[in-house]
Design a protein around this motif. Structure first.
Motif, PDB file in Angstrom:
ATOM      1  N   ASN A 231       0.847  -1.199   0.000  1.00  0.00           N
ATOM      2  CA  ASN A 231       0.000   0.000   0.000  1.00  0.00           C
ATOM      3  C   ASN A 231       0.877   1.241   0.000  1.00  0.00           C
ATOM      4  OD1 ASN A 231      -2.650  -1.491   0.490  1.00  0.00           O
ATOM      5  ND2 ASN A 231      -1.442  -2.141   2.259  1.00  0.00           N
ATOM      6  N   PRO A 232       1.621   1.448  -1.099  1.00  0.00           N
ATOM      7  CA  PRO A 232       2.620   2.513  -1.102  1.00  0.00           C
ATOM      8  C   PRO A 232       1.993   3.905  -0.962  1.00  0.00           C
ATOM      9  CG  PRO A 232       2.352   1.613  -3.314  1.00  0.00           C
ATOM     10  CD  PRO A 232       1.582   0.723  -2.387  1.00  0.00           C
ATOM     11  N   GLU A 233       0.689   4.013  -1.276  1.00  0.00           N
ATOM     12  CA  GLU A 233       0.050   5.325  -1.139  1.00  0.00           C
ATOM     13  C   GLU A 233       0.033   5.768   0.322  1.00  0.00           C
ATOM     14  OE1 GLU A 233      -1.184   2.518  -2.075  1.00  0.00           O
ATOM     15  OE2 GLU A 233      -3.337   2.291  -1.807  1.00  0.00           O
ATOM     16  N   ILE A 234      -0.018   4.799   1.239  1.00  0.00           N
ATOM     17  CA  ILE A 234       0.020   5.153   2.663  1.00  0.00           C
ATOM     18  C   ILE A 234       1.422   5.638   3.027  1.00  0.00           C
ATOM     19  CG2 ILE A 234      -0.422   4.359   5.029  1.00  0.00           C
ATOM     20  CD1 ILE A 234      -2.875   4.122   3.313  1.00  0.00           C
ATOM     21  N   ALA A 235       2.426   4.954   2.485  1.00  0.00           N
ATOM     22  CA  ALA A 235       3.806   5.376   2.738  1.00  0.00           C
ATOM     23  C   ALA A 235       4.002   6.801   2.229  1.00  0.00           C
ATOM     24  CB  ALA A 235       4.781   4.421   2.053  1.00  0.00           C
ATOM     25  N   ASP A 236       3.496   7.066   1.033  1.00  0.00           N
ATOM     26  CA  ASP A 236       3.675   8.400   0.452  1.00  0.00           C
ATOM     27  C   ASP A 236       2.912   9.468   1.228  1.00  0.00           C
ATOM     28  OD1 ASP A 236       5.311   7.278  -1.371  1.00  0.00           O
ATOM     29  OD2 ASP A 236       3.968   7.476  -3.097  1.00  0.00           O
ATOM     30  N   TYR A 237       1.757   9.092   1.720  1.00  0.00           N
ATOM     31  CA  TYR A 237       0.989  10.028   2.558  1.00  0.00           C
ATOM     32  C   TYR A 237       1.816  10.432   3.774  1.00  0.00           C
ATOM     33  CZ  TYR A 237      -2.523  11.535   5.995  1.00  0.00           C
ATOM     34  OH  TYR A 237      -3.220  12.224   6.946  1.00  0.00           O
ATOM     35  N   LEU A 238       2.415   9.453   4.412  1.00  0.00           N
ATOM     36  CA  LEU A 238       3.202   9.732   5.618  1.00  0.00           C
ATOM     37  C   LEU A 238       4.413  10.606   5.289  1.00  0.00           C
ATOM     38  CD1 LEU A 238       3.082   6.129   7.165  1.00  0.00           C
ATOM     39  CD2 LEU A 238       2.018   8.167   8.167  1.00  0.00           C
ATOM     40  N   ILE A 239       5.076  10.293   4.179  1.00  0.00           N
ATOM     41  CA  ILE A 239       6.269  11.055   3.790  1.00  0.00           C
ATOM     42  C   ILE A 239       5.894  12.503   3.486  1.00  0.00           C
ATOM     43  CG2 ILE A 239       8.064  11.307   2.013  1.00  0.00           C
ATOM     44  CD1 ILE A 239       7.973   8.196   1.735  1.00  0.00           C
ATOM     45  N   LYS A 240       4.823  12.638   2.698  1.00  0.00           N
ATOM     46  CA  LYS A 240       4.384  13.966   2.292  1.00  0.00           C
ATOM     47  C   LYS A 240       3.981  14.805   3.502  1.00  0.00           C
ATOM     48  CE  LYS A 240       0.825  15.870  -0.764  1.00  0.00           C
ATOM     49  NZ  LYS A 240       1.085  16.194  -2.172  1.00  0.00           N
ATOM     50  N   LYS A 241       3.193  14.214   4.386  1.00  0.00           N
ATOM     51  CA  LYS A 241       2.768  14.934   5.589  1.00  0.00           C
ATOM     52  C   LYS A 241       3.967  15.303   6.448  1.00  0.00           C
ATOM     53  CE  LYS A 241      -1.758  15.123   5.439  1.00  0.00           C
ATOM     54  NZ  LYS A 241      -2.457  16.409   5.445  1.00  0.00           N
ATOM     55  N   ALA A 242       4.911  14.386   6.558  1.00  0.00           N
ATOM     56  CA  ALA A 242       6.085  14.655   7.395  1.00  0.00           C
ATOM     57  C   ALA A 242       6.859  15.843   6.839  1.00  0.00           C
ATOM     58  CB  ALA A 242       6.968  13.414   7.467  1.00  0.00           C
ATOM     59  N   LEU A 243       7.014  15.881   5.510  1.00  0.00           N
ATOM     60  CA  LEU A 243       7.735  16.993   4.884  1.00  0.00           C
ATOM     61  C   LEU A 243       6.984  18.300   5.086  1.00  0.00           C
ATOM     62  CD1 LEU A 243       8.798  15.340   1.493  1.00  0.00           C
ATOM     63  CD2 LEU A 243      10.332  16.085   3.332  1.00  0.00           C
ATOM     64  N   GLU A 244       5.674  18.238   4.916  1.00  0.00           N
ATOM     65  CA  GLU A 244       4.880  19.462   5.008  1.00  0.00           C
ATOM     66  C   GLU A 244       4.860  20.029   6.421  1.00  0.00           C
ATOM     67  OE1 GLU A 244       2.054  18.882   1.136  1.00  0.00           O
ATOM     68  OE2 GLU A 244       1.161  18.470   3.096  1.00  0.00           O
ATOM     69  N   VAL A 245       4.793  19.126   7.400  1.00  0.00           N
ATOM     70  CA  VAL A 245       4.819  19.608   8.783  1.00  0.00           C
ATOM     71  C   VAL A 245       6.193  20.185   9.093  1.00  0.00           C
ATOM     72  CG1 VAL A 245       4.686  18.913  11.216  1.00  0.00           C
ATOM     73  CG2 VAL A 245       2.997  18.055   9.572  1.00  0.00           C
ATOM     74  N   LYS A 246       7.230  19.516   8.601  1.00  0.00           N
ATOM     75  CA  LYS A 246       8.580  19.990   8.883  1.00  0.00           C
ATOM     76  C   LYS A 246       8.865  21.318   8.169  1.00  0.00           C
ATOM     77  CE  LYS A 246      13.476  18.952   8.591  1.00  0.00           C
ATOM     78  NZ  LYS A 246      14.542  18.055   8.142  1.00  0.00           N
ATOM     79  N   TYR A 247       8.535  21.396   6.876  1.00  0.00           N
ATOM     80  CA  TYR A 247       8.903  22.581   6.088  1.00  0.00           C
ATOM     81  C   TYR A 247       7.786  23.619   6.008  1.00  0.00           C
ATOM     82  CZ  TYR A 247      13.067  19.963   4.918  1.00  0.00           C
ATOM     83  OH  TYR A 247      14.248  19.277   5.007  1.00  0.00           O
TER      84      TYR A 247
END
Lengths: 276, 446
Positions: A231-247
């Motif tokens: 379910n790579p879309e879940i992995a990408d969701y987490l990555i994207k959210k992590a980047l957005e919260v960080k940056y």
């Protein structure tokens, strides 16, 4: 190339905190970490994995942009509970409330709830981060074991998709697949939303059709298998959210070739005659 | 009386099913016998007071170790029967008794040797107290069927605590098993790997037994054989490895570190229970043939195939290590992942296999089985980061991977592409191993 893609020159970086890998890593859980790491690296996002084992300094926790915690055997879960002292729990709570994305599987999912009630009535307090509780109905009730197919709860939760780089426009609901194996039955409170709706399998409790929970950007789920490879879309969701919260900015992710992932998912869907 | 009848019925069923080639004839007679008389195993064994019962249990190596014991005893002219073909549940054990007994329930053998499924050991120990119980190891395996490692360890420990006369033969490099033996108060012998053959390295991630079974502190490992097997000591309560029998003078008949354990387990048992000395053991081992699918070699039209059963993380890591040891320039590998009941329905364990350590050396990988794409995904993500970074948008790692949902086709093409002097290594899960043998011995593909 869309202007919202990460410019190659700018190296984004993420720190992923893996909580208790020595103890809470039972069902191929490290596969989730491997997938997160690779999918970042393939996109030139620098990634550091912190192994947070018993005795870790609680200040390390606050340096993480994403958290992951897997399932465990009972005995090992006790060691973890002892290590999760006040400061660590408070930091963790604040991070989840601030939107730091996280993935909490099975035992970890239960631990983040309010309590776990044993078959004999003993209540073990959880961390109280997710508004939910879990009950073990006892040995006369079977464990909930098997392949599971669920549909992401679309209105409350949108999947990041590489093709849509500008927003999280709600998409057609998508299936996630995995394997579940749990004795506890989890019931959700008002302050969390279900992560997905069960199509085939048991989910939270085998009764109400819900699977997992999502609160802010933290996902709790019974799916292992592990969950992220198929379910790579879940992995990408987490990555994207992590980047957005960080940056503190909206960030699009480059597309990756997920054809093998799709095929692996379809094998299970076909087996249970679930329409893609 | 009823047992004679059950034996007769069982024999007839076996006969019919072998004539009709129905397969599964090996467990039906026992299944029926136990349904009609749940005490069948206990009663038939009790009828034969001179019969020595030996049980082998463990996640990996039961079949090979049992074959080794059987072989060593037979060379010594000791009559032994064994529940062949992996029929290691109670019905398989009962079937084996039916097959080898006379109609009046006499077992004209010196030794009954049974390999026992991990879950079944407590039930089997209810039926009979064995003279010798060999415990090989306890690794993660089929969590959906067996539950967690601690659950199995507790079940074993409880069942063993009720025994009074058995002699235990224990893998002394395994902390949990050592603890079980010490708690039991039974006479225990420990086998292990010579420390000079262990290496100093980090514990792999798939370990379930790195905390002290006595006081829960993290154990220190001075050296490791593989997984959690090694030279351990608890810094808190001083629980530590016992001195083990390592048989350095004996050369195992099969390659791989795990076969050193299997060989040492068998050697220790035949030495202590039957007085066979090391010299004889070595002589007897020289003409040993491996069990089904355990480094079994097939030759098809002059091309060689070696089958290495790989059914859980530790077993798979060992298979990989062995292929890396044996292979020359050739690297023709077919991995088959099934998810049927004997394999475990849950395939998440493949993420606990250390493919990372060898994947970059492999050029010719074939993948098949019910879960072809799960395995392909695992290998895709095992590729080293460096080689991926250069090809970010086109991470089409499956270039190296040839996936076939159809096993016949996978074997056919893998063989066609196999150069004459090279070996095709097949790494199947359990049900896949049976399929492979069927295809290769039935030569259906040619």
């Amino acid at each position: 190339m869309n202007k919202n893609y990460l410019p190659k020159a700018i190296r984004h970086s993420l720190t992923i905190g893996w909580l208790y890998p020595d103890l809470m890593s039972t069902y191929g859980d490290r596969g989730n970490i491997i997938v997160l790491q690779k999918r970042c690296e393939w996109r030139n996002i620098e990634v550091k994995i912190l192994h947070l084992n018993p005795g870790f300094d609680h200040k390390l926790l606050a340096t993480c942009n994403m958290l992951f915690m897997g399932g465990a055997q009972d005995k090992q879960q006790q060691i973890v509970a002892q290590d999760l002292k006040k400061e660590k729990v408070e930091t963790l709570k604040k991070m989840v409330d601030d939107g730091v994305p996280g993935l909490y599987i099975c035992g970890a999912y239960q631990l983040l709830g309010k309590y776990y009630k044993e078959a004999d009535g003993t209540k073990i307090l959880g961390l109280g981060i997710f508004d939910l509780y879990t009950e073990n109905p006892g040995e006369n009730h079977p464990r909930l074991i098997g392949n599971i197919i669920a549909e992401l709860a679309g209105s409350t939760w949108q999947v990041a998709d590489g093709k849509k780089t500008t927003s999280y426009a709600p998409q057609a609901t998508r299936h996630i697949v995995g394997f579940e194996n749990h004795g506890g039955r989890t019931y959700l409170g008002k302050n969390v939303k279900p992560f997905a709706k069960v199509i085939k399998g048991f989910g939270n409790n085998g009764e109400d059709g819900t699977e997992g929970a999502i609160y802010k950007n933290a996902i709790g789920t019974y799916l292992h298998g592990p969950i992220l490879p198929k379910n790579p879309e879940i992995a990408d969701y987490l990555i994207k959210k992590a980047l957005e919260v960080k940056y503190k900015d909206e960030i699009g992710l480059e597309d990756l070739d997920d054809s093998l992932e799709q095929k692996a998912k379809e094998i299970i869907e076909k087996r249970y005659n679930v329409k893609v | 009386m009823i047992n004679s009848f059950l034996i007769l019925i069982g024999r007839i069923i076996s006969k019919i099913s072998s004539i009709l080639n129905l397969g599964s004839g090996s467990t039906w007679p026992g299944h029926i016998a136990l349904n009609l008389n749940p005490k069948f195993i206990r009663q038939t064994i009790n009828r034969n007071p001179d019969l020595k019962v030996i049980l082998t249990v463990g996640t990996n190596g039961k079949t090979t170790t049992s074959k080794l014991i059987k072989h060593l005893l037979e060379q010594e002219k000791i009559k032994v029967f064994y529940n062949e073909s992996g029929a290691n549940l109670l019905n398989g054990i009962a079937s084996s008794i039916i097959k080898h007994s006379t109609l009046n329930g006499s077992l004209n053998y010196d030794v009954a040797l049974f390999e026992v499924d991990e879950n079944i050991l407590p039930l089997m120990l209810n039926e009979t107290e064995p003279q010798g119980l060999v415990i090989l190891n306890l690794f993660r395996d089929q969590l959906d069927r067996y539950g967690e490692v601690n659950t199995i360890a507790n079940k074993w420990s409880n069942a063993i605590s009720k025994l009074t006369k058995s002699i235990l033969f224990i893998n002394g490099d395994d902390p949990k098993l050592t603890h079980i033996a010490k708690e039991s108060k039974l006479k225990s012998y420990f086998f292990g790997l010579d420390e000079s053959k262990m290496i100093k390295r980090d514990l792999p991630h798939d370990v379930d037994s790195v905390y002290c079974p006595s006081c829960q502190n993290k154990l220190n490992f001075k050296k490791i054989a593989y997984s959690h097997l090694g030279d351990f000591i608890c810094p808190n309560c001083e629980f530590k490895k016992e001195k083990t029998h390592t048989f350095v003078e004996i050369k195992p008949p099969l390659p791989g570190t795990y076969n050193v354990y299997n060989t040492n387990a068998a050697a220790l048992l035949v030495k202590k229970l039957f007085g066979i000395d090391e010299k004889k053991i070595q002589k007897y081992l020289d003409n040993f043939k491996p069990a089904f699918g355990r480094q079994e070699i097939f030759e098809i039209e002059g091309k060689k195939i070696m089958v290495l059963l790989s059914k859980n993380p530790t077993g798979f890591n060992q298979s990989i290590e062995m292929v890396m040891e044996m292979k020359q320039d050739d690297d023709n590998i077919l991995i088959i992942l099934n998810d049927r009941i004997p394999d475990g329905r849950d395939v998440s364990w493949i993420w606990d296999v250390d493919f990372e350590e060898f994947i970059d050396d492999m050029d010719n990988m074939f993948i098949s089985g019910d879960r072809t794409y799960d395995m392909a995904l695992r290998l895709k993500y095992a590729n080293s980061s460096k080689s991926q970074k250069s090809k970010i948008k086109s991470q089409n790692y499956n270039l190296k991977l040839k996936t076939f949902e159809n096993l016949n086709e996978a074997i056919k093409i893998a063989l066609e592409e196999l150069p004459r002097n090279e070996i095709l290594y097949i790494l199947p899960t359990y049900s896949a191993m049976l399929e492979v043998r069927k295809i290769l011995t039935g030569k259906k593909i040619l």
